[in-house]
Design a protein around this motif. Structure first.
Motif, short mmCIF file in Angstrom:
data_model
loop_
_atom_site.label_atom_id
_atom_site.label_comp_id
_atom_site.label_asym_id
_atom_site.label_seq_id
_atom_site.Cartn_x
_atom_site.Cartn_y
_atom_site.Cartn_z
N ALA A 97 -9.62 -3.40 12.87
CA ALA A 97 -8.69 -3.19 11.76
C ALA A 97 -7.95 -4.48 11.41
CB ALA A 97 -7.68 -2.09 12.12
N GLU A 98 -7.59 -5.26 12.43
CA GLU A 98 -6.92 -6.54 12.19
C GLU A 98 -7.85 -7.51 11.46
OE1 GLU A 98 -4.11 -9.64 12.14
OE2 GLU A 98 -3.98 -7.45 12.25
N LEU A 99 -9.12 -7.48 11.82
CA LEU A 99 -10.10 -8.31 11.11
C LEU A 99 -10.18 -7.91 9.65
CD1 LEU A 99 -12.37 -10.45 11.25
CD2 LEU A 99 -13.95 -8.60 11.88
N GLY A 100 -10.19 -6.61 9.38
CA GLY A 100 -10.21 -6.14 8.00
C GLY A 100 -8.95 -6.52 7.23
N ARG A 101 -7.81 -6.42 7.88
CA ARG A 101 -6.54 -6.79 7.23
C ARG A 101 -6.54 -8.27 6.85
NH1 ARG A 101 -1.84 -9.26 7.92
NH2 ARG A 101 -2.52 -10.11 9.93
N ARG A 102 -6.96 -9.11 7.78
CA ARG A 102 -6.99 -10.55 7.52
C ARG A 102 -7.95 -10.91 6.39
NH1 ARG A 102 -5.00 -14.15 11.49
NH2 ARG A 102 -3.95 -13.06 13.23
N ALA A 103 -9.12 -10.25 6.40
CA ALA A 103 -10.10 -10.51 5.33
C ALA A 103 -9.54 -10.10 3.98
CB ALA A 103 -11.41 -9.78 5.63
N TYR A 104 -8.88 -8.95 3.94
CA TYR A 104 -8.33 -8.46 2.68
C TYR A 104 -7.19 -9.36 2.19
CZ TYR A 104 -6.30 -5.32 -0.77
OH TYR A 104 -5.80 -4.79 -1.94
N ARG A 105 -6.30 -9.77 3.08
CA ARG A 105 -5.18 -10.60 2.68
C ARG A 105 -5.62 -12.01 2.28
NH1 ARG A 105 -0.11 -8.76 4.22
NH2 ARG A 105 0.63 -10.52 2.97
N ALA A 106 -6.76 -12.47 2.81
CA ALA A 106 -7.24 -13.81 2.50
C ALA A 106 -7.96 -13.89 1.15
CB ALA A 106 -8.18 -14.30 3.60
N ALA A 107 -8.29 -12.73 0.59
CA ALA A 107 -9.05 -12.72 -0.68
C ALA A 107 -8.18 -13.16 -1.84
CB ALA A 107 -9.59 -11.31 -0.92
N VAL A 166 -9.33 -1.77 1.34
CA VAL A 166 -9.42 -1.58 -0.11
C VAL A 166 -9.15 -0.12 -0.47
CG1 VAL A 166 -11.00 -1.56 -2.08
CG2 VAL A 166 -10.97 -3.53 -0.54
N LEU A 167 -9.73 0.80 0.29
CA LEU A 167 -9.50 2.22 0.02
C LEU A 167 -8.02 2.58 0.12
CD1 LEU A 167 -12.46 3.89 1.98
CD2 LEU A 167 -12.11 3.94 -0.49
N VAL A 168 -7.33 2.02 1.12
CA VAL A 168 -5.93 2.36 1.34
C VAL A 168 -5.03 1.63 0.35
CG1 VAL A 168 -4.02 2.26 2.98
CG2 VAL A 168 -6.31 2.89 3.77
N ALA A 169 -5.22 0.32 0.20
CA ALA A 169 -4.31 -0.49 -0.61
C ALA A 169 -4.47 -0.22 -2.10
CB ALA A 169 -4.53 -1.97 -0.32
N GLU A 170 -5.70 0.06 -2.53
CA GLU A 170 -5.95 0.18 -3.97
C GLU A 170 -6.28 1.60 -4.40
OE1 GLU A 170 -8.73 -2.85 -5.21
OE2 GLU A 170 -7.85 -4.35 -3.87
N GLN A 171 -6.27 2.54 -3.44
CA GLN A 171 -6.58 3.95 -3.74
C GLN A 171 -7.87 4.06 -4.57
OE1 GLN A 171 -4.21 6.71 -2.80
NE2 GLN A 171 -3.79 5.02 -1.42
N ALA A 172 -8.87 3.28 -4.16
CA ALA A 172 -10.12 3.21 -4.91
C ALA A 172 -11.07 4.33 -4.51
CB ALA A 172 -10.79 1.86 -4.65
N ALA A 225 0.83 -1.21 0.00
CA ALA A 225 0.00 0.00 0.00
C ALA A 225 0.86 1.26 0.00
CB ALA A 225 -0.93 0.00 1.21
N ASP A 226 0.44 2.23 -0.78
CA ASP A 226 1.10 3.54 -0.77
C ASP A 226 0.55 4.36 0.39
OD1 ASP A 226 2.57 3.02 -3.09
OD2 ASP A 226 0.88 3.60 -4.36
N PRO A 227 1.27 5.38 0.84
CA PRO A 227 0.74 6.25 1.90
C PRO A 227 -0.59 6.85 1.47
CG PRO A 227 3.07 6.67 1.54
CD PRO A 227 2.64 5.75 0.44
N PRO A 228 -1.57 6.90 2.36
CA PRO A 228 -2.88 7.45 2.00
C PRO A 228 -2.79 8.90 1.56
CG PRO A 228 -2.98 6.27 4.09
CD PRO A 228 -1.53 6.41 3.74
#
Length: 218
Positions: free
Chosen positions: A208-218, A148-154, A91-94
């Motif tokens: 936030a950890e739950l969100g990170r795990r969900a995103y990394r598991a996709a 998703v917003l942070v990692a993909e700048q969506a 991820a790039d800096p927000p």
């Protein structure tokens, strides 16, 4: 999340001092186990609003609540952006736009979940149906929106669509995670000492950890 915890503790302190009625739940250590549902890593707070508090509220106090909640959600947006940028190596800096979108999601989640608790107290059957829809359909998607917003700048629309793809196939696991995080947050915020700080910082970090795990598991 430590800075967010400080903001949460200050939020609770101000709310207890101002003349606007405060709603404080008994919590974990009073024998009332509940799951504090979260839609964004903003944590949970000891002081909240009673149903109907906003009706007939003097403008000065309405403005105070607006400033308090805006500050809380802004702090949560910054904390979430920095946390996910650090936790997701690609991820790039927000950017300022990303922080603005995170703030919009935080406010939206608060608007969605706040009144739900009021309805639950007033009309159990109606609230139960609404709760099932929110927990099973909406909250699992919201878990994945911040990373998703942070990692993909969506954009917000792109993030909602992508988050739905992220949780597909793991929705049940995410729902269980939400309940576990909610019970943990309830236990933390109910502590007689530093509950406001721990409920905010700990609840937000766990979500936030739950969100990170969900995103990394996709």
């Amino acid at each position: 999340m430590v800075a967010l915890g400080v903001v949460g503790a200050a939020f609770d302190a101000v709310r207890r001092l101002d003349p606007v009625p405060v709603r404080e739940l008994g919590g974990f250590y009073a024998g009332e186990i509940s799951a504090r549902l979260l839609g964004f890593p903003v944590g949970v707070h000891a002081a909240s609003l009673w149903p109907g508090t906003l009706l007939g509220l003097r403008p000065v106090f309405a403005l105070e609540l607006l400033v308090l909640y805006a500050g809380l959600y802004a702090a949560a947006a910054v904390a979430a952006g920095r946390a996910f940028a650090h936790a997701l190596p690609d991820a790039d800096p927000p950017t300022a736009r990303t922080y603005g979108r995170l703030f919009a999601v935080a406010v939206g989640a608060g608007v969605l979940l706040g009144p739900l608790g009021w309805v639950f107290e007033l009309e159990f059957v109606l609230a139960l149906a609404s709760l099932l829809v929110v927990v099973l359909a909406v909250l699992p998607v919201l878990v994945a929106v911040p990373p998703v917003l942070v990692a993909e700048q969506a954009t917000l629309r792109e993030a909602l669509g992508r988050a739905n793809e992220v949780v597909a196939g793991q929705r049940g696991r995410v729902v269980v995670g939400l309940v576990v995080v909610g019970v943990l947050a309830d236990a933390l915020v109910s502590l007689p000492a530093a509950g406001g700080f721990l409920g905010t910082a700990g609840g937000a970090a766990a979500f936030a950890e739950l969100g990170r795990r969900a995103y990394r598991a996709a």
